[in-house]
Enzyme design. Sequence first.
Site, PDB file in Angstrom:
ATOM      1  N   GLU A 176       0.310  -1.589  -0.479  1.00  0.00           N
ATOM      2  CA  GLU A 176       0.022   0.114   0.469  1.00  0.00           C
ATOM      3  C   GLU A 176       0.910   1.738  -0.253  1.00  0.00           C
ATOM      4  O   GLU A 176       0.943   2.156   0.699  1.00  0.00           O
ATOM      5  CB  GLU A 176      -0.951   0.222   0.738  1.00  0.00           C
ATOM      6  CG  GLU A 176      -2.330  -0.927   1.217  1.00  0.00           C
ATOM      7  CD  GLU A 176      -3.126  -1.244   2.220  1.00  0.00           C
ATOM      8  OE1 GLU A 176      -2.890   0.103   2.794  1.00  0.00           O
ATOM      9  OE2 GLU A 176      -3.530  -1.989   2.244  1.00  0.00           O
ATOM     10  N   GLU A 295      -5.728  -8.747  -0.041  1.00  0.00           N
ATOM     11  CA  GLU A 295      -6.113  -8.325   0.664  1.00  0.00           C
ATOM     12  C   GLU A 295      -7.793  -7.844   0.987  1.00  0.00           C
ATOM     13  O   GLU A 295      -8.181  -7.313  -0.447  1.00  0.00           O
ATOM     14  CB  GLU A 295      -6.260  -6.900   1.888  1.00  0.00           C
ATOM     15  CG  GLU A 295      -4.517  -7.417   2.272  1.00  0.00           C
ATOM     16  CD  GLU A 295      -4.341  -5.824   3.386  1.00  0.00           C
ATOM     17  OE1 GLU A 295      -4.583  -5.143   3.902  1.00  0.00           O
ATOM     18  OE2 GLU A 295      -2.681  -5.363   3.115  1.00  0.00           O
TER      19      GLU A 295
END
Length: 501
Positions: A176, A295
């Site tokens: 991320e 995720e």
Amino acid sequence: MAEHHSARIEFDPRFTVADVPERLFGSFVEHLGRCVYTGIYEPGHATANADGLRQDVLDLIAELGPTMVRYPGGNFVSGYRWEDGTGPKEDRPRRLDLAWGTTETNQFGLGEFMKFCRATGVEPNMAVNLGTRGLQEALDLLEYANHPGGTYWSDLRRSHGDEEPYGIKLWCLGNEMDGPWQIGQKTAHEYGRTADQVARSMRYIDPELDLVACGSSSRGMPEFGAWEAEVLTQSYESVDYISAHAYYQPRDGDFKSFMASAQDMELFIDGVTATADAVGAKLKSDKKINISFDEWNVWYQDAPTGEREEPWAVAPRQLENVYSTMDAVVFGSLMITLLRRCDRVTAACLAQLVNVIAPIMTEPDGPAWRQTTFFPFAEASKYGRGKVLRVNADSPAFETEKYGTVDALHSVAVANEDGTFTVFAVNRDLESPLTLEIDLGSLGGLSDLTCSTLTDEDPDAKNTLAEPTRVAPVANGDITVKDGVAYVELPAMSWNTIRIA
């Protein structure tokens, strides 16, 4: 009384989407909350094996059926020194974890993770720190993990008790990196160039690696699309995957939109696929970049995390969502989406595995149990192997505030390797039951149907320490077959696994 509706599906084993990838049923272990400590690892527990792994948890993981596990993060990895979790445990340093505001003891590290992988039979998926660290540290980690011996890092691994290399093939290049919450956040250009350099250099050690570049942290990020385009422009020929992350929860009591969360996931996948293919076309490449949806889950991000803890606590209760029946049905719909898009989503990770927004819960020195979301994943992993088929569906619809008109039926069909078929079907309507008609005409005379259904009259019913078996799938006997058509009754708000033999 709620109105009763009908839906119909048909499929033919000659028309397929793709083989179901082994990595589609992955999960995720991060040094966050109690995922590791008192989750999978608790040396003092009554069931702990010689490696400190909780056998009661290992047994549930075997039942859940993950095929791959991503480690050690997540946000945690962007400040992690992997060497801290190696060597004699009494020599390992304690560190502040800036990502989650805790203290990391490093009593569980890479070697322990590999023992966990061997105990569960899962493929390891290793993330490297591209937040506070970079190229050299990634190469050192790869050499330690995968080189047979005769060099500093590989011989260090052998001195730590692992003579044979770990053989880790799947690697995440950071986590991320677009997020302002991320330690070492980068611009798309900065990260894309770094990912390219790290990927090319890692391939000098092992050219057969599968490498995942960071995509947008969510479809709602301001630079979604532009981020993927720039990152892949920099690294297209060096990486194999671009990642996607998505979490869902009901907002402002809008449960109809929550039931339709898979609409957003499908748009996310289609958008990333289109962007990746556009970059490939611009670069005149015949290579395809696939998606690692590493995720995904239902996550109540504003919910209390559990016990009140002091700053820098060790393994506090964090993100311990307790999932309802409604959550499990939405979760199952997300699982269906991944199967439907498995031609391009060829890896995925349920976040996470134990305690932290997880299908398995534990108590320190106590029991372990299945959350409601355990069951759709376990059934998909067990029965969703083979080839995903193209399904023609005719479904009634309902209106949502966020996604407009949405089909009540969300389904996928899989031709299993043993000659049987499985249909996973969610009735997303909160009020109306649904009669599902399945055309059996192309299935070579198969007509023996069984169905497992997960639902509850109380959408908020949960499995807890006090009632660990409150919610579970039950056999659905409301099935008839007539003139080559099966009729299966799907309750409102239900996840259903239909087996055809």
